[in-house]
Structures are given as C-alpha cells and as structure tokens.
Design an enzyme around this catalytic site. Structure first.
Site, PDB file in Angstrom:
ATOM      1  N   ASN A 114      -3.389  26.328  -2.188  1.00 27.30           N
ATOM      2  CA  ASN A 114      -4.808  26.048  -2.012  1.00 27.30           C
ATOM      3  C   ASN A 114      -5.611  27.277  -2.434  1.00 27.30           C
ATOM      4  O   ASN A 114      -5.641  27.602  -3.604  1.00 27.30           O
ATOM      5  CB  ASN A 114      -5.101  25.621  -0.573  1.00 27.30           C
ATOM      6  CG  ASN A 114      -6.460  24.949  -0.429  1.00 27.30           C
ATOM      7  OD1 ASN A 114      -6.860  24.174  -1.297  1.00 27.30           O
ATOM      8  ND2 ASN A 114      -7.175  25.225   0.651  1.00 27.30           N
ATOM      9  N   ASN A 161      -7.213  28.518   4.070  1.00 31.72           N
ATOM     10  CA  ASN A 161      -8.286  28.900   3.161  1.00 31.72           C
ATOM     11  C   ASN A 161      -8.579  30.386   3.321  1.00 31.72           C
ATOM     12  O   ASN A 161      -8.217  31.009   4.305  1.00 31.72           O
ATOM     13  CB  ASN A 161      -9.548  28.078   3.403  1.00 31.72           C
ATOM     14  CG  ASN A 161      -9.600  26.831   2.534  1.00 31.72           C
ATOM     15  OD1 ASN A 161      -9.696  26.923   1.316  1.00 31.72           O
ATOM     16  ND2 ASN A 161      -9.525  25.664   3.166  1.00 31.72           N
ATOM     17  N   ASP A 211     -14.089  26.812   4.939  1.00 27.83           N
ATOM     18  CA  ASP A 211     -13.358  26.648   3.684  1.00 27.83           C
ATOM     19  C   ASP A 211     -13.299  28.003   2.981  1.00 27.83           C
ATOM     20  O   ASP A 211     -12.999  29.004   3.607  1.00 27.83           O
ATOM     21  CB  ASP A 211     -14.025  25.548   2.845  1.00 27.83           C
ATOM     22  CG  ASP A 211     -13.052  24.830   1.922  1.00 27.83           C
ATOM     23  OD1 ASP A 211     -12.303  25.515   1.200  1.00 27.83           O
ATOM     24  OD2 ASP A 211     -13.028  23.597   1.908  1.00 27.83           O
TER      25      ASP A 211
END
Length: 305
Positions: A114, A161, A211
């Site tokens: 990610n 994140n 995020d």
C-alpha cells in the site's frame, strides 16, 4: 527539561483546485519530483502511474499489469523504485521497463503493498495490507540501497498507511487505518530500528480513517481522511489539529507538497467503495486536487539504491 513549543497554525490561501479529474478508483502514492518539477501519483486498483506537470498542465500515464501503490525516485539513476502487488521493482519512465527486485510476501497471496516512502537516509519503507481490507496481515518493510529487505514491524494491521517522520527524523508515524489510529515510534536514524510504539492520535468516530500523510518544513503533519472529505494539519507532539481543508469528495487518500517552492499541497482521492448515489453526488471522486497554504514542504528523499 525544556518542552517543545506548540506548532503554529498554518493558513489556507486558496480553495481546492481540480488538477486532473482522472476518476481514479484508488488514487494514492503522491510524490513530488524536484528533478522533473512534476507530481507522480497512482491509481492502485486501476493499475496506473500518472505524472502531472503543473507548469504546463501536461499529463502522462503508464499502465501496469498489477497494482502499483507507492514510489520513490532513485538518487543516482533514472526512474523510480515502486511497490507492486508482487513487491519491490524498478520502473524506467523513459523506456517503460519494469525490473522486479524482491517479493517479501510471496507466501501471502491475499496481501498487497500500500503506502510507502523513503526516510531521510534514503531507505524505502513500504507497508502491506490485506487486499480485502479486513484481515490483520499487514506489515512494514525496509528496503535499503543494497536491496536488502527486512520486515521491521509485524503490525497485524488490516490496512497500513504512511509512514512519515518528525523533522529531526527521530520519530516515525505509522497509520492503523481501519482502527482510526496513528502510532508513533522512536526511530534510530543510523540503523532504521523502531521502538517504543505508542498511540499518537485516534480519529473521532465520524472523522474518517487516517490515510496518507506528510511532514512539512516546520514539522507539522498533514493527514488525508478517508471517508471524511478533508485533510488536516497537526502539531507533531500534541497531535492537536491546527487546520482542516474541506474537499468535494469523501475518500481523500494522500498528500504531498510540490511546486517550485514546495508550497502547493497536492491531494489524491478515490471512487472505491462509493455507491452509485454517492458517485452521482461526488463527480470529482478520484480526482487530483491542489490547494495553496502558507506552509512549505520538504523535498522527498530519493532511494539510494
């Protein structure tokens, strides 16, 4: 003991501006290239790398055969280090060549990489997550100039994140997105070891999920809110909110400072998980935005490999 002074609150200088209405399924991976004077960003689920040139409004894109999530420029060579679903790879934007380097989670086919970025020493840090965003299988890896990959934190997070670092590099921040938590760690700049995990900030129930994030030249943290249509700026010690920037779509995913003086905040967003009704009400979902603030970013550190 002298306590650090609270960070000053920055000021919003403009309303958000649409830079690229790309309609990305999952916009992410913001990286300002001082070398190219352009912003790199990705659509993870759309398997696309973008490059945007603000001075000319020129737009370029490269399709991939798998999910691409995060990137860093190379310090002594052209092209990028990128994280793909299958691990770390090199990508040459001039030739389109992909060179795969290492997949630390080949044994976890349900995972993917990610978010990620380089620390001040040029080591790349990439987090993994469950593709379905539910299983606690995410970890944090460090990939150095010698192409040595080490799992530094077996996080057991469903969605990872960040990370980002304090101005002196001695604190690392890392997001446990699904649980609305941001953790801080002591960071050994010489070895890249982390320790002393503690909760730095927990988002309120209705404030979305933390995020992507970045640190500005005054040490403040700027955090994208998935599900809450905003970016917030925070004091690095107390986590106090200093500024909130409202955006015209719900799922805000990542932030990076760019522009000639690193004073423009670029912001990505996503269409993923929005209903047809929500998409109709949010036609700019998946767009790249920018906003002017009286803050300055720091140049992204290149990968030393």
């Amino acid at each position: 003991m002298t306590l650090p002074l609270p960070a000053a609150a920055p000021t919003l200088l403009s309303e958000p501006r649409v830079r690229w209405p790309a309609g990305a399924t999952l916009g992410e991976g913001t990286l300002w290239s001082v070398r190219r004077q352009s912003l790199y960003w990705v659509d993870i689920l759309g398997r696309t790398l973008y490059r945007y040139h603000p001075a000319t409004d020129a737009r370029e894109q490269w399709p991939f055969d798998e999910e691409i999530s995060a990137l860093a420029e190379r310090a002594e060579a052209p092209g990028l280090l990128v994280t793909l679903r299958s691990g770390f790879a090199l990508f040459d934007t001039d030739t389109g060549r992909v060179q795969k380097l290492h997949d630390p989670e080949a044994h976890l086919p349900g995972n993917r990489f990610n978010d990620g970025k380089c620390d001040l020493q040029g080591r790349f840090w990439g987090g993994t997550m469950d593709f379905g965003c539910t299983e606690p299988t995410g970890s944090l890896y460090r990939f150095d100039a010698k192409r040595h990959c080490e799992k530094v934190f077996d996080a057991h997070f469903a969605v990872t994140n960040g990370p980002t670092w304090s101005l002196d590099g001695r604190t690392m921040y890392f997001n446990e997105t699904a649980q609305q938590r941001i953790h801080a760690f002591d960071f050994d700049t010489a070895t890249g070891a982390i320790s002393n995990q503690r909760l730095w900030l927990r988002f309120a129930k209705d404030d979305g999920h933390p995020d992507g994030m970045t640190t500005d030249a005054d040490g403040r943290l700027w955090i994208a809110h998935w599900g809450a249509a905003c970016v917030t700026c925070h004091d690095p010690v107390s986590a106090k909110e200093l500024l909130r920037i409202a955006l015209p779509t719900s799922h805000i995913t990542n932030v990076a400072f760019g522009g000639p003086e690193l004073r423009t905040l670029f912001i990505t967003s996503a269409r993923f998980e929005l209903t047809d009704e929500q998409l109709a009400a949010q036609p700019l979902a998946g767009a790249l935005f920018s906003v002017e603030v009286d803050a300055r970013g720091r140049p992204a550190t290149a990968w030393e490999g």
